[in-house]
Design a protein around this motif. Sequence first.
Motif, short mmCIF file in Angstrom:
data_model
loop_
_atom_site.label_atom_id
_atom_site.label_comp_id
_atom_site.label_asym_id
_atom_site.label_seq_id
_atom_site.Cartn_x
_atom_site.Cartn_y
_atom_site.Cartn_z
N PRO A 178 0.88 -1.09 0.02
CA PRO A 178 -0.18 0.14 0.09
C PRO A 178 0.99 1.34 0.07
CG PRO A 178 0.13 -1.06 2.27
CD PRO A 178 0.71 -2.06 1.16
N THR A 179 0.39 2.15 -0.77
CA THR A 179 0.73 3.60 -0.55
C THR A 179 0.07 4.58 -0.09
OG1 THR A 179 0.22 4.07 -2.74
CG2 THR A 179 2.48 2.89 -2.57
N SER A 180 -1.12 4.23 0.25
CA SER A 180 -2.15 5.50 0.62
C SER A 180 -3.09 4.79 1.83
CB SER A 180 -3.02 5.36 -0.55
OG SER A 180 -4.40 6.06 -0.06
N TRP A 181 -3.44 5.61 2.59
CA TRP A 181 -4.31 5.32 3.90
C TRP A 181 -5.80 4.53 3.28
CZ3 TRP A 181 -2.52 4.88 8.32
CH2 TRP A 181 -1.50 5.66 8.62
N SER A 182 -5.65 4.65 2.10
CA SER A 182 -6.96 3.87 1.37
C SER A 182 -7.11 2.28 1.87
CB SER A 182 -7.02 3.80 -0.04
OG SER A 182 -5.94 3.25 -0.75
N ALA A 183 -6.05 1.99 2.18
CA ALA A 183 -5.63 0.63 2.79
C ALA A 183 -6.63 0.23 3.91
CB ALA A 183 -4.25 -0.05 2.86
N ASP A 187 -10.43 0.76 1.10
CA ASP A 187 -10.31 -0.66 0.85
C ASP A 187 -10.20 -1.41 2.02
OD1 ASP A 187 -10.03 0.59 -1.94
OD2 ASP A 187 -7.72 0.63 -1.65
N ALA A 188 -10.73 -1.00 3.14
CA ALA A 188 -10.48 -1.53 4.28
C ALA A 188 -11.20 -3.09 4.22
CB ALA A 188 -11.04 -0.96 5.40
N ALA A 189 -12.38 -3.24 3.44
CA ALA A 189 -13.15 -4.53 3.28
C ALA A 189 -12.15 -5.54 2.79
CB ALA A 189 -14.17 -4.27 2.42
N ARG A 190 -11.10 -5.41 2.07
CA ARG A 190 -10.21 -6.44 1.51
C ARG A 190 -9.59 -7.04 2.85
NH1 ARG A 190 -6.15 -3.77 -2.51
NH2 ARG A 190 -5.55 -5.93 -2.35
N TYR A 191 -9.60 -6.43 3.96
CA TYR A 191 -8.84 -7.19 5.05
C TYR A 191 -9.74 -7.04 6.12
CZ TYR A 191 -5.34 -5.09 1.95
OH TYR A 191 -4.77 -4.84 0.72
N ARG A 240 -17.99 3.53 8.99
CA ARG A 240 -17.94 2.57 7.79
C ARG A 240 -16.54 1.78 7.97
NH1 ARG A 240 -18.92 7.04 4.35
NH2 ARG A 240 -16.86 7.04 3.52
N GLN A 241 -15.49 2.33 8.51
CA GLN A 241 -14.34 1.58 8.77
C GLN A 241 -14.53 0.52 9.80
OE1 GLN A 241 -11.15 3.38 11.10
NE2 GLN A 241 -9.70 2.54 9.66
N ASN A 242 -15.35 0.97 10.92
CA ASN A 242 -15.44 0.15 12.14
C ASN A 242 -15.92 -1.32 11.73
OD1 ASN A 242 -18.05 -0.70 14.17
ND2 ASN A 242 -16.00 0.03 15.19
N ALA A 243 -16.77 -1.35 10.73
CA ALA A 243 -17.27 -2.90 10.28
C ALA A 243 -15.96 -3.80 10.01
CB ALA A 243 -18.10 -2.72 9.15
N ASP A 244 -14.70 -2.98 9.56
CA ASP A 244 -13.63 -4.00 9.18
C ASP A 244 -12.56 -3.99 10.27
OD1 ASP A 244 -14.70 -4.46 6.37
OD2 ASP A 244 -14.52 -2.12 6.09
N VAL A 245 -12.66 -3.19 11.03
CA VAL A 245 -11.71 -3.14 12.06
C VAL A 245 -11.69 -4.37 13.15
CG1 VAL A 245 -10.93 -1.93 14.38
CG2 VAL A 245 -11.55 -0.52 12.26
N VAL A 266 -3.04 -5.04 8.56
CA VAL A 266 -2.82 -3.52 8.35
C VAL A 266 -3.36 -2.36 9.09
CG1 VAL A 266 -4.80 -3.40 6.70
CG2 VAL A 266 -2.92 -2.02 6.36
N GLY A 267 -2.78 -1.37 9.51
CA GLY A 267 -3.31 -0.43 10.38
C GLY A 267 -2.21 0.68 10.83
N THR A 268 -2.67 1.56 11.79
CA THR A 268 -1.91 2.77 12.19
C THR A 268 -0.86 1.80 13.22
OG1 THR A 268 -3.74 3.72 12.22
CG2 THR A 268 -1.86 4.97 13.31
N THR A 269 0.44 2.58 13.16
CA THR A 269 1.54 2.23 14.04
C THR A 269 2.30 3.24 14.37
OG1 THR A 269 2.93 0.48 14.67
CG2 THR A 269 3.03 1.30 12.52
N TRP A 270 3.47 3.17 15.05
CA TRP A 270 4.59 3.97 15.48
C TRP A 270 6.03 3.19 15.10
CZ3 TRP A 270 2.69 4.42 21.02
CH2 TRP A 270 1.36 5.39 21.11
N GLN A 271 6.86 3.79 14.58
CA GLN A 271 8.12 3.45 14.24
C GLN A 271 8.84 2.45 15.28
OE1 GLN A 271 9.92 4.09 10.90
NE2 GLN A 271 10.66 2.07 11.70
N VAL A 272 8.77 2.64 16.42
CA VAL A 272 9.33 2.04 17.46
C VAL A 272 8.48 0.50 17.62
CG1 VAL A 272 7.96 2.81 19.24
CG2 VAL A 272 9.95 1.77 19.80
#
Length: 399
Positions: A178-183, A187-191, A240-245, A266-272
């Motif tokens: 992925p290169t976009s937050w669309s993931a 596009d969250a339903a894919r996962y 809408r995202q909640n259904a896929d989280v 796939v999701g939000t994280t920090w470098q550490v």
Amino acid sequence: MRLTRTLRASAVCAAALLLAAACDSSGSGSTSATGLNPPDLKAPTKLGKTEGQVNLIAWAGYVEDGSNDPKVDWVSGFEKRTGCQVHSKVAASSDEMVKLMKTGEYDAVSASGDASLRLIASGDAAPVNTGLVPHYKDVFGGLKNGAWNSVRGKMYGIPHGRGANLLMYNTAKVQPAPTSWSAVFDDAARYKGHVTAYDSPIYIADAALYLKATKPELKIKDPYALDQKQFDAAVALLKRQNADVGEYWSDYLKEVSAFKSGDSVVGTTWQVIANLAAAEGAKVKALVPKEGSTGWSDTWMVSAKAKHPNCAYKWLDWIVSPKVNAQVAEYFGEAPANSKACAETTDKNFCTVYHAADENYWKKIAFWNTPIEQCLDGRTDVTCVPYAKWVQAWTEIKG
């Protein structure tokens, strides 16, 4: 390692209301770019004799004296050099920091952007005379005069470090890369069931940042300055995202475990966290997507009621000195604030991994700030949604 920037929803709601009240009582209604008109407090013009102690509020991992790990101690050297004995209180949330600062019992706090604006508006944090902090001159320019730590060019603290909220993905299960937050949004339903998101009302800004790029008709300029229409669009996207989280995370160990097991892909994280997950065998990569990212910048702020202001200023200079700032950054897992700290890290690749000196990288990051009714983007023809409403909406989003 601290990694606990969680917020307590009901408490934050109350704090946000306190912010609004503080603005009103100080004659707000300001039309400045920040939307703030804080009390007219003065910074000291010179330092006096140190008082023998300093009382600090900090994130875990910022004030280490060797009691947690004998090898991790930058407090003892400070005490020996200045004669200021350090008493510290670890806070679990930005809201707790705000509450503790209001007591007047503490001299300084390591505030993130979702707390610093509240402290400025309420008059609990005083302006800082950066000329009394010699090492301030070496702080990266991108951390100075930020919307979260200054008002009209007046600094209200000394920058400590910074970090970005990244997109992490399982390289074996998320293809193409992925290169976009669309993931994690369109596009969250894919996962489905394997998407993870940061558990905090401030995450609404992540949705707003994505909409800023993908829905230009909304005219979002600042993800922390949302009028009702813009805010409703961000909330709708998150519902809408909640259904896929599969999981909203606040505990870094749980996120590492979820990516190792495959429960999250796939999701939000920090470098550490990305570093830890990879070190433990997870097949992950992390990046700043093309839309940019949100992030945090922590600032050491001095209480307007500080009983030990001279020791507090000594601490501000000490914590941002090259060697100490490098120690904190490596132990905690963030980019240091002092440009000379990178030469002091034990891992010579540390600052490269954390993009410490890459100002073009940080220009992509929208650092956390506190939404208020006076729009932070400077608009005066509309009212923006204050943080109290963000907290209420977050509860609805999660169901």
